[in-house]
Design a protein around this motif. Structure first.
Motif, mmCIF file in Angstrom:
data_model
loop_
_atom_site.group_PDB
_atom_site.id
_atom_site.type_symbol
_atom_site.label_atom_id
_atom_site.label_comp_id
_atom_site.label_asym_id
_atom_site.label_seq_id
_atom_site.Cartn_x
_atom_site.Cartn_y
_atom_site.Cartn_z
ATOM 1 N N HIS A 45 0.829 -1.212 0.000
ATOM 2 C CA HIS A 45 0.000 0.000 0.000
ATOM 3 C C HIS A 45 0.862 1.260 0.000
ATOM 4 O O HIS A 45 0.620 2.208 -0.763
ATOM 5 C CB HIS A 45 -0.930 -0.022 1.216
ATOM 6 C CG HIS A 45 -1.856 1.133 1.275
ATOM 7 N ND1 HIS A 45 -1.617 2.222 2.076
ATOM 8 C CD2 HIS A 45 -3.015 1.387 0.624
ATOM 9 C CE1 HIS A 45 -2.597 3.096 1.916
ATOM 10 N NE2 HIS A 45 -3.457 2.615 1.038
ATOM 11 N N LYS A 46 1.889 1.269 0.820
ATOM 12 C CA LYS A 46 2.781 2.420 0.929
ATOM 13 C C LYS A 46 3.511 2.676 -0.396
ATOM 14 O O LYS A 46 3.593 3.822 -0.856
ATOM 15 C CB LYS A 46 3.780 2.153 2.047
ATOM 16 C CG LYS A 46 4.497 3.334 2.578
ATOM 17 C CD LYS A 46 5.289 2.903 3.810
ATOM 18 C CE LYS A 46 6.274 3.941 4.226
ATOM 19 N NZ LYS A 46 7.084 3.523 5.360
ATOM 20 N N ALA A 48 2.564 1.708 -3.397
ATOM 21 C CA ALA A 48 1.587 2.107 -4.410
ATOM 22 C C ALA A 48 1.254 3.593 -4.272
ATOM 23 O O ALA A 48 1.213 4.322 -5.270
ATOM 24 C CB ALA A 48 0.329 1.259 -4.300
ATOM 25 N N LYS A 49 1.023 4.051 -3.047
ATOM 26 C CA LYS A 49 0.737 5.470 -2.821
ATOM 27 C C LYS A 49 1.909 6.342 -3.262
ATOM 28 O O LYS A 49 1.720 7.395 -3.877
ATOM 29 C CB LYS A 49 0.430 5.725 -1.346
ATOM 30 C CG LYS A 49 -0.975 5.352 -0.937
ATOM 31 C CD LYS A 49 -1.227 5.587 0.525
ATOM 32 C CE LYS A 49 -1.113 7.032 0.898
ATOM 33 N NZ LYS A 49 -1.504 7.307 2.278
ATOM 34 N N LYS A 50 3.124 5.902 -2.941
ATOM 35 C CA LYS A 50 4.324 6.659 -3.317
ATOM 36 C C LYS A 50 4.443 6.758 -4.831
ATOM 37 O O LYS A 50 4.705 7.838 -5.370
ATOM 38 C CB LYS A 50 5.558 5.980 -2.726
ATOM 39 C CG LYS A 50 6.857 6.668 -3.045
ATOM 40 C CD LYS A 50 8.022 5.915 -2.426
ATOM 41 C CE LYS A 50 9.340 6.511 -2.822
ATOM 42 N NZ LYS A 50 10.470 5.727 -2.293
ATOM 43 N N ILE A 52 2.069 6.465 -7.089
ATOM 44 C CA ILE A 52 0.983 7.306 -7.605
ATOM 45 C C ILE A 52 1.307 8.777 -7.381
ATOM 46 O O ILE A 52 1.109 9.616 -8.258
ATOM 47 C CB ILE A 52 -0.360 6.915 -6.963
ATOM 48 C CG1 ILE A 52 -0.792 5.541 -7.471
ATOM 49 C CG2 ILE A 52 -1.432 7.966 -7.229
ATOM 50 C CD1 ILE A 52 -1.955 4.939 -6.709
ATOM 51 N N ARG A 53 1.817 9.104 -6.192
ATOM 52 C CA ARG A 53 2.165 10.486 -5.867
ATOM 53 C C ARG A 53 3.278 10.993 -6.790
ATOM 54 O O ARG A 53 3.215 12.114 -7.299
ATOM 55 C CB ARG A 53 2.591 10.584 -4.403
ATOM 56 C CG ARG A 53 2.832 11.995 -3.925
ATOM 57 C CD ARG A 53 3.125 12.074 -2.431
ATOM 58 N NE ARG A 53 4.304 11.305 -2.073
ATOM 59 C CZ ARG A 53 4.314 10.221 -1.302
ATOM 60 N NH1 ARG A 53 3.188 9.759 -0.802
ATOM 61 N NH2 ARG A 53 5.428 9.596 -1.012
ATOM 62 N N SER A 56 1.820 11.524 -10.256
ATOM 63 C CA SER A 56 0.961 12.704 -10.253
ATOM 64 C C SER A 56 1.798 13.977 -10.228
ATOM 65 O O SER A 56 1.537 14.926 -10.968
ATOM 66 C CB SER A 56 0.026 12.658 -9.040
ATOM 67 O OG SER A 56 -0.713 13.833 -8.937
#
Length: 95
Positions: A45-46, A48-50, A52-53, A56
């Motif tokens: 999860h961590k 994936a968020k990184k 994506i960020r 973006s």
């Protein structure tokens, strides 16, 4: 799964993993090693968020650069030179 990509696991391993995750979705604490499971899920999860960020941020930065330096730019390109309009007008007044 996409056919053209080479992954570190086989399609059978992937299907088995998805089956386990679907089962654990309903009852997440019924697994042999909850600490390992929780740690892996958190890390996935961590990351994936990184990712994506970062993606973006990169796309927003690219859009900002195109807006700043594009044809319809609000600021003329020479605004980024070492002289401003004020510094040039001050020099002409002093001369």
């Amino acid at each position: 799964m996409e056919e053209n990509k080479n992954y570190a696991f086989s399609e059978d391993e992937w299907n088995a993993c998805i089956k386990v995750l679907k089962t654990l979705k309903e009852v997440p604490f019924e697994n042999p090693d909850n600490d390992l499971f929780a740690g892996l899920i958190t890390k996935i999860h961590k990351n994936a968020k990184k990712n994506i960020r970062i993606a973006s941020y990169s796309s927003k930065k690219q859009e900002d650069l195109q807006t700043s330096f594009g044809k319809e730019s609000y600021f003329p390109r020479n605004n980024f030179s070492k002289y401003s309009t004020f510094s040039l007008s001050d020099k002409t007044k002093r001369s």
